[in-house]
Design an enzyme around this catalytic site. Structure first.
Site, PDB file in Angstrom:
ATOM      1  N   ILE A  95       0.831  -1.204   0.000  1.00 47.80           N
ATOM      2  CA  ILE A  95       0.000   0.000   0.000  1.00 47.80           C
ATOM      3  C   ILE A  95       0.870   1.260   0.000  1.00 47.80           C
ATOM      4  CG2 ILE A  95      -1.696   1.288   1.356  1.00 47.80           C
ATOM      5  CD1 ILE A  95      -2.782  -1.479   2.326  1.00 47.80           C
ATOM      6  N   TYR A 107      -3.319  -6.876  16.964  1.00 47.20           N
ATOM      7  CA  TYR A 107      -3.372  -6.050  15.745  1.00 47.20           C
ATOM      8  C   TYR A 107      -4.622  -5.179  15.756  1.00 47.20           C
ATOM      9  CZ  TYR A 107      -3.582  -4.900  10.730  1.00 47.20           C
ATOM     10  OH  TYR A 107      -3.657  -4.229   9.516  1.00 47.20           O
ATOM     11  N   VAL A 135      -6.601  -6.124   1.361  1.00 46.87           N
ATOM     12  CA  VAL A 135      -5.867  -5.587   0.213  1.00 46.87           C
ATOM     13  C   VAL A 135      -4.803  -6.601  -0.187  1.00 46.87           C
ATOM     14  CG1 VAL A 135      -4.473  -3.661  -0.630  1.00 46.87           C
ATOM     15  CG2 VAL A 135      -6.199  -3.264   1.155  1.00 46.87           C
TER      16      VAL A 135
HETATM   17  P1  NDP Z   1       3.132  -5.091   3.591  1.00 49.79           P
HETATM   18  O1  NDP Z   1       3.388  -6.218   4.502  1.00 49.79           O
HETATM   19  O2  NDP Z   1       3.042  -5.316   2.134  1.00 49.79           O
HETATM   20  O3  NDP Z   1       4.198  -3.918   3.848  1.00 49.79           O
HETATM   21  C1  NDP Z   1       4.495  -3.517   5.154  1.00 49.79           C
HETATM   22  C2  NDP Z   1       5.304  -2.259   5.082  1.00 49.79           C
HETATM   23  O4  NDP Z   1       5.581  -1.812   6.402  1.00 49.79           O
HETATM   24  C3  NDP Z   1       6.628  -2.449   4.383  1.00 49.79           C
HETATM   25  O5  NDP Z   1       6.903  -1.314   3.623  1.00 49.79           O
HETATM   26  C4  NDP Z   1       7.598  -2.588   5.539  1.00 49.79           C
HETATM   27  O6  NDP Z   1       8.906  -2.173   5.219  1.00 49.79           O
HETATM   28  C5  NDP Z   1       6.983  -1.633   6.525  1.00 49.79           C
HETATM   29  N1  NDP Z   1       7.398  -1.918   7.890  1.00 49.79           N
HETATM   30  C6  NDP Z   1       6.967  -2.889   8.716  1.00 49.79           C
HETATM   31  N2  NDP Z   1       7.635  -2.858   9.868  1.00 49.79           N
HETATM   32  C7  NDP Z   1       8.522  -1.834   9.772  1.00 49.79           C
HETATM   33  C8  NDP Z   1       9.500  -1.298  10.628  1.00 49.79           C
HETATM   34  N3  NDP Z   1       9.727  -1.798  11.870  1.00 49.79           N
HETATM   35  N4  NDP Z   1      10.234  -0.250  10.198  1.00 49.79           N
HETATM   36  C9  NDP Z   1      10.031   0.258   8.968  1.00 49.79           C
HETATM   37  N5  NDP Z   1       9.119  -0.209   8.109  1.00 49.79           N
HETATM   38  C10 NDP Z   1       8.380  -1.251   8.505  1.00 49.79           C
HETATM   39  O7  NDP Z   1       1.779  -4.434   4.150  1.00 49.79           O
HETATM   40  P2  NDP Z   1       0.598  -3.614   3.470  1.00 49.79           P
HETATM   41  O8  NDP Z   1       1.105  -2.765   2.374  1.00 49.79           O
HETATM   42  O9  NDP Z   1      -0.500  -4.534   3.203  1.00 49.79           O
HETATM   43  O10 NDP Z   1       0.170  -2.736   4.719  1.00 49.79           O
HETATM   44  C11 NDP Z   1       0.437  -1.357   4.841  1.00 49.79           C
HETATM   45  C12 NDP Z   1      -0.419  -0.826   5.970  1.00 49.79           C
HETATM   46  O11 NDP Z   1      -1.798  -1.072   5.686  1.00 49.79           O
HETATM   47  C13 NDP Z   1      -0.149  -1.473   7.313  1.00 49.79           C
HETATM   48  O12 NDP Z   1      -0.241  -0.494   8.336  1.00 49.79           O
HETATM   49  C14 NDP Z   1      -1.286  -2.475   7.442  1.00 49.79           C
HETATM   50  O13 NDP Z   1      -1.559  -2.783   8.779  1.00 49.79           O
HETATM   51  C15 NDP Z   1      -2.405  -1.722   6.779  1.00 49.79           C
HETATM   52  N6  NDP Z   1      -3.488  -2.555   6.317  1.00 49.79           N
HETATM   53  C16 NDP Z   1      -3.286  -3.535   5.390  1.00 49.79           C
HETATM   54  C17 NDP Z   1      -4.345  -4.305   4.958  1.00 49.79           C
HETATM   55  C18 NDP Z   1      -4.199  -5.391   3.953  1.00 49.79           C
HETATM   56  O14 NDP Z   1      -5.176  -6.116   3.718  1.00 49.79           O
HETATM   57  N7  NDP Z   1      -3.046  -5.549   3.297  1.00 49.79           N
HETATM   58  C19 NDP Z   1      -5.713  -4.096   5.488  1.00 49.79           C
HETATM   59  C20 NDP Z   1      -5.815  -3.028   6.444  1.00 49.79           C
HETATM   60  C21 NDP Z   1      -4.734  -2.294   6.828  1.00 49.79           C
HETATM   61  P3  NDP Z   1      10.115  -3.285   5.173  1.00 49.79           P
HETATM   62  O15 NDP Z   1       9.883  -4.074   3.918  1.00 49.79           O
HETATM   63  O16 NDP Z   1      11.360  -2.493   5.101  1.00 49.79           O
HETATM   64  O17 NDP Z   1       9.962  -4.109   6.409  1.00 49.79           O
END
Ligand code: NDP
Length: 254
Positions: free
Chosen positions: A22, A159, A192
């Site tokens: 996202i 979560y 998503v």
């Molecule tokens: P992904 O798992 O695809 O990506 C997660 C992202 O968060 C990556 O860019 C990762 O970076 C970053 N991240 C996680 N931990 C850390 C950290 N400690 N420091 C820096 N960066 C971090 O997730 P999504 O794109 O699906 O999710 C994005 C947001 O949307 C989140 O907040 C999620 O909770 C929320 N969301 C997602 C849904 C879904 O269905 N996918 C539904 C509802 C909400 P890196 O690769 O460097 O770890």
């Protein structure tokens, strides 16, 4: 006139978790809308590399673990140093973890809360200061339908609690800063397609249950969240603050 309000020309955005999923889609949308973007993440991906190569002047990357003590100040300082101002913060980085409540140990609870709640709080706190000095800004916190309902079939109290807190943090921040030009909103996606949901989508039972519980009968693409975030970040949402924009294909209607 109306479409112009969705543009972000001259604005600078800081997007956490901008290397995939996202966050990457939000970065692409913001760049298309004319913003300069500082993307942060721990790691790089080929998709991030391509986006940076395509936008050598407007996009920049900063390596940071959002849970690190110095990360919030460092990433805000990097945005100011590289682009001169900070207009938009998207708190997108997040992690999920699921399992029985009674077996969910402190380390797992801490990881969820540090990443999904403490980090957005601390990064927003660092971002508000230059926004106040500039006279305004917009913050978009990525929450979730999990902040509103219990998911099924997976069990994920921590979560869901973290995302409910993100929604309430957004609402109360909006109240605090409404008179000082800073709008604060949350975006609550349904399911998503991303790395976060890949395991569940690949699991036939989970996939069926998630799909059946989504009245639109499908999962969202990250780009469908990016347009929502663009709305909230832009002047198109000039009178919108304290909102939790649910974008879930109808999941929370029933
Ligand atoms: P992904 O798992 O695809 O990506 C997660 C992202 O968060 C990556 O860019 C990762 O970076 C970053 N991240 C996680 N931990 C850390 C950290 N400690 N420091 C820096 N960066 C971090 O997730 P999504 O794109 O699906 O999710 C994005 C947001 O949307 C989140 O907040 C999620 O909770 C929320 N969301 C997602 C849904 C879904 O269905 N996918 C539904 C509802 C909400 P890196 O690769 O460097 O770890």
């Amino acid at each position: 006139m109306a479409l112009e309000k969705f543009r972000l020309d001259g604005k600078v955005a800081l997007i956490t978790g901008g290397n995939r999923g996202i966050g990457l889609a939000i970065a692409a949308a913001f760049l298309e809308a004319g913003a300069k973007c500082l993307l942060t993440s721990r790691s790089r991906t080929p998709a991030l590399d391509a986006l940076l190569a395509d936008n050598p002047k407007a996009a920049s990357w900063f390596q940071a673990d959002v849970t690190a003590d110095d990360a919030p100040e460092a990433m805000v300082a990097a945005a100011l140093e590289r682009f001169g101002r900070l207009d938009v913060l998207v708190n997108n980085a997040g992690i999920a973890d699921n399992g029985d409540f009674h077996d969910f140990d402190d380390a797992r609870l801490k990881a969820i809360m540090d990443t999904n709640l403490m980090a957005p709080f601390r990064i927003a706190r660092a971002a508000v200061r230059p926004m106040l000095a500039q006279g305004g800004g917009a913050i978009v916190n990525i929450g979730s339908i999990s902040g509103h309902v219990a998911n099924k079939p997976q069990l994920q109290v921590a979560y869901n609690a973290s995302k409910a807190a993100v929604h309430q943090m957004s609402t109360v921040m909006a109240f605090e800063y409404a008179g000082r030009g800073i709008r604060v909103n949350a975006l609550a996606p349904g399911y998503v397609v991303s790395d976060m949901t890949a395991g569940g989508i690949a699991n036939a039972d989970w996939n069926r249950i998630w799909t059946e519980n989504t009245p639109m009968g499908r999962f969202a693409q990250p780009e469908e969240m990016a347009t929502c975030a663009l709305f909230l970040a832009s002047d198109a949402a000039s009178y919108v603050t304290g909102a939790v924009l649910v974008a879930d294909g109808g999941y929370t209607t029933h």
